[in-house]
Design a protein around this motif. Structure first.
Motif, PDB file in Angstrom:
ATOM      1  N   PHE A   1       3.295   5.574   4.724  1.00  0.00           N
ATOM      2  CA  PHE A   1       3.412   4.172   4.104  1.00  0.00           C
ATOM      3  C   PHE A   1       4.758   3.745   4.031  1.00  0.00           C
ATOM      4  O   PHE A   1       4.846   2.672   3.081  1.00  0.00           O
TER       5      PHE A   1
ATOM      6  N   ASP B   1      -0.965   4.267   0.210  1.00  0.00           N
ATOM      7  CA  ASP B   1      -2.299   5.597   0.784  1.00  0.00           C
ATOM      8  C   ASP B   1      -3.403   4.730   1.063  1.00  0.00           C
ATOM      9  O   ASP B   1      -3.621   3.483   0.767  1.00  0.00           O
ATOM     10  N   SER B   2      -4.258   5.464   1.675  1.00  0.00           N
ATOM     11  CA  SER B   2      -5.454   5.311   2.014  1.00  0.00           C
ATOM     12  C   SER B   2      -6.413   6.376   2.388  1.00  0.00           C
ATOM     13  O   SER B   2      -5.617   7.593   2.595  1.00  0.00           O
TER      14      SER B   2
ATOM     15  N   CYS C   1      -8.860   2.819   8.943  1.00  0.00           N
ATOM     16  CA  CYS C   1      -7.634   3.533   8.792  1.00  0.00           C
ATOM     17  C   CYS C   1      -7.432   3.966  10.429  1.00  0.00           C
ATOM     18  O   CYS C   1      -6.251   4.045  10.657  1.00  0.00           O
TER      19      CYS C   1
ATOM     20  N   GLY D   1      -1.718  -4.006   8.666  1.00  0.00           N
ATOM     21  CA  GLY D   1      -1.783  -2.551   8.574  1.00  0.00           C
ATOM     22  C   GLY D   1      -0.132  -1.986   8.647  1.00  0.00           C
ATOM     23  O   GLY D   1       0.451  -2.909   8.779  1.00  0.00           O
TER      24      GLY D   1
ATOM     25  N   PHE E   1      -7.783   1.209   0.055  1.00  0.00           N
ATOM     26  CA  PHE E   1      -6.288   1.390   0.043  1.00  0.00           C
ATOM     27  C   PHE E   1      -5.829   1.680  -1.491  1.00  0.00           C
ATOM     28  O   PHE E   1      -6.239   0.994  -2.378  1.00  0.00           O
TER      29      PHE E   1
ATOM     30  N   GLU F   1      -5.303  -0.109   7.545  1.00  0.00           N
ATOM     31  CA  GLU F   1      -5.534   0.779   6.437  1.00  0.00           C
ATOM     32  C   GLU F   1      -5.692  -0.173   5.197  1.00  0.00           C
ATOM     33  O   GLU F   1      -6.436   0.229   4.231  1.00  0.00           O
ATOM     34  N   GLN F   2      -5.264  -1.557   5.399  1.00  0.00           N
ATOM     35  CA  GLN F   2      -5.645  -2.580   4.320  1.00  0.00           C
ATOM     36  C   GLN F   2      -6.966  -2.966   4.226  1.00  0.00           C
ATOM     37  O   GLN F   2      -7.592  -3.390   3.042  1.00  0.00           O
TER      38      GLN F   2
ATOM     39  N   MET G   1       0.863  -1.416  -0.001  1.00  0.00           N
ATOM     40  CA  MET G   1      -0.023  -0.013   0.083  1.00  0.00           C
ATOM     41  C   MET G   1       0.897   1.200   0.026  1.00  0.00           C
ATOM     42  O   MET G   1       1.898   1.263   0.570  1.00  0.00           O
TER      43      MET G   1
ATOM     44  N   CYS H   1      -9.436  -0.357   4.429  1.00  0.00           N
ATOM     45  CA  CYS H   1      -9.848   0.952   4.210  1.00  0.00           C
ATOM     46  C   CYS H   1     -11.356   1.024   3.669  1.00  0.00           C
ATOM     47  O   CYS H   1     -11.525   0.392   2.661  1.00  0.00           O
TER      48      CYS H   1
ATOM     49  N   SER I   1      -3.321   0.760  -9.185  1.00  0.00           N
ATOM     50  CA  SER I   1      -4.275   1.450  -8.581  1.00  0.00           C
ATOM     51  C   SER I   1      -4.373   2.880  -9.002  1.00  0.00           C
ATOM     52  O   SER I   1      -3.317   3.563  -9.188  1.00  0.00           O
TER      53      SER I   1
END
Length: 354
Positions: A143, A93-94, A101, A300, A114, A106-107, A91, A109, A120
């Protein structure tokens, strides 16, 4: 000025990976610029490059098991300095504000979802993300992970950023430790990490495999023994005895053979994603022992850092074969034949030299 970045990419569907160049942004705000030294090769890379999941955006630069050195930082960066050894996982960002989060997961999200390290949509910077089969990457500091292993081990650390956290997270979540009897289904890139980590957590570990020839290697990695999953007598000898089973196999198979081995209140967690569904398990196997089937997705950022620190403390790295960048298509072919023990890692110096 944006940095010219050399990479290997799949430029159109159905073509092999080939040399590709593009520009990475300058580090601004809380960005960290990283010179990539090593990048692991995950089976997800192959699925995405070959568009087997039907959602690849081209050109596609795979790679989400990244280790390198910080070369520049944005003015708002407080966690890293130039020269630090760092990692980037699955990852970049999220949304940062949803309940998942906020909980450091975050995985999962629930906002925008994410942002993957490759393939992505990049709403903030435009286009889509391009991954670690490249000489350089820029990632926001939240991250980026700190790597404490010795420089000599960095190639073997790279797979921890996906295979390591994918197995560590469920083992930790289901409280594996001393007194736990744990089974690992499959002895590949994920499975071999699961064995090492569960053993380091203090569990009694067994490997399930269709290949008796893997028995000695399973023991070398930390397993007490290997159970041949196709042998009814071997399986029955362990009926109702496992606290937890981590199933790493990404092909449809009979889950009941493993559910029968769980104690009351035991759990089998799936981390492999097959292209076709597993046969439906018998509900009675769940109800009459209060057993559970669960799933788990990577981990996360805070937990990934915890995993890296745990692995450093216990001397854990992946078993790898290092390859030059121009051998990636051959490596994919070998992955399809399960001809690797247990993870390919690309030495990015080979791409820089070329």
């Amino acid at each position: 000025m944006p940095v010219q970045t050399d990479a290997y990419a799949v430029k159109t569907a159905g073509t092999p990976l080939a040399p590709f160049s593009f520009e990475r942004r300058d580090p601004v705000g809380d960005d960290v610029a990283i010179d990539i030294q090593f990048c692991g090769v995950c089976h997800s890379d192959l699925h995405t490059a070959y568009d087997e999941w039907g959602r690849t955006t081209f050109p596609c630069v795979p790679g989400h098991e990244i280790v390198g050195k910080v070369t520049a930082i944005g003015p708002d960066v407080t966690k890293f300095a130039v020269g630090d050894t760092v990692g980037v996982g699955c990852m970049v960002d999220s949304c940062g504000t949803c309940p998942s989060c906020d909980a450091g997961e975050e995985q999962y999200c629930e906002g925008s979802g994410f942002v993957g390290t490759y393939n992505s949509k990049d709403a903030k910077h435009g286009g889509h993300t391009l991954g670690g089969y490249s000489t350089h990457i820029v990632v926001k500091q939240d991250f980026v992970l700190a790597i404490g292993h010795d420089d000599a081990d960095l190639a073997a650390v790279a797979p921890l950023l996906c295979a390591g956290i994918t197995t560590y997270s469920p083992l930790r979540h289901w409280k594996v430790g001393p007194g736990s009897k744990v089974g690992i289904v499959g002895l590949g890139g994920l499975g071999h990490m699961g064995v090492k980590i569960a053993h380091a957590m203090g569990a009694e570990v067994y490997v399930f495999s269709t290949s008796p020839s893997k028995r000695e290697d399973a023991k070398r990695l930390g397993a007490t023994d290997l159970i041949v999953s196709g042998d009814d007598a071997e399986m029955q000898a362990h009926a109702g005895s496992f606290d937890f089973i981590l199933n790493t196999v990404a092909a449809p198979h009979d889950l009941d053979r493993f559910l029968n081995l769980l104690k009351r209140d035991g759990t089998m967690t799936l981390v492999g994603v097959p292209a076709e569904p597993h046969p439906s398990p018998a509900v009675g196997n769940l109800i009459f022992r209060r057993r559970a089937i669960a799933g788990s997705l990577i981990g996360g950022i805070a937990e990934t850092q915890e995993m890296l620190d745990f692995c450093k403390e216990h001397g854990i790295t992946a078993d790898i074969e290092t390859i030059p960048m121009d051998a990636i298509n051959e490596a994919y072919d070998r992955m399809l034949r399960s001809d690797v023990k247990y993870r390919f890692v690309i030495d990015m110096a080979s791409l820089k030299a070329a």
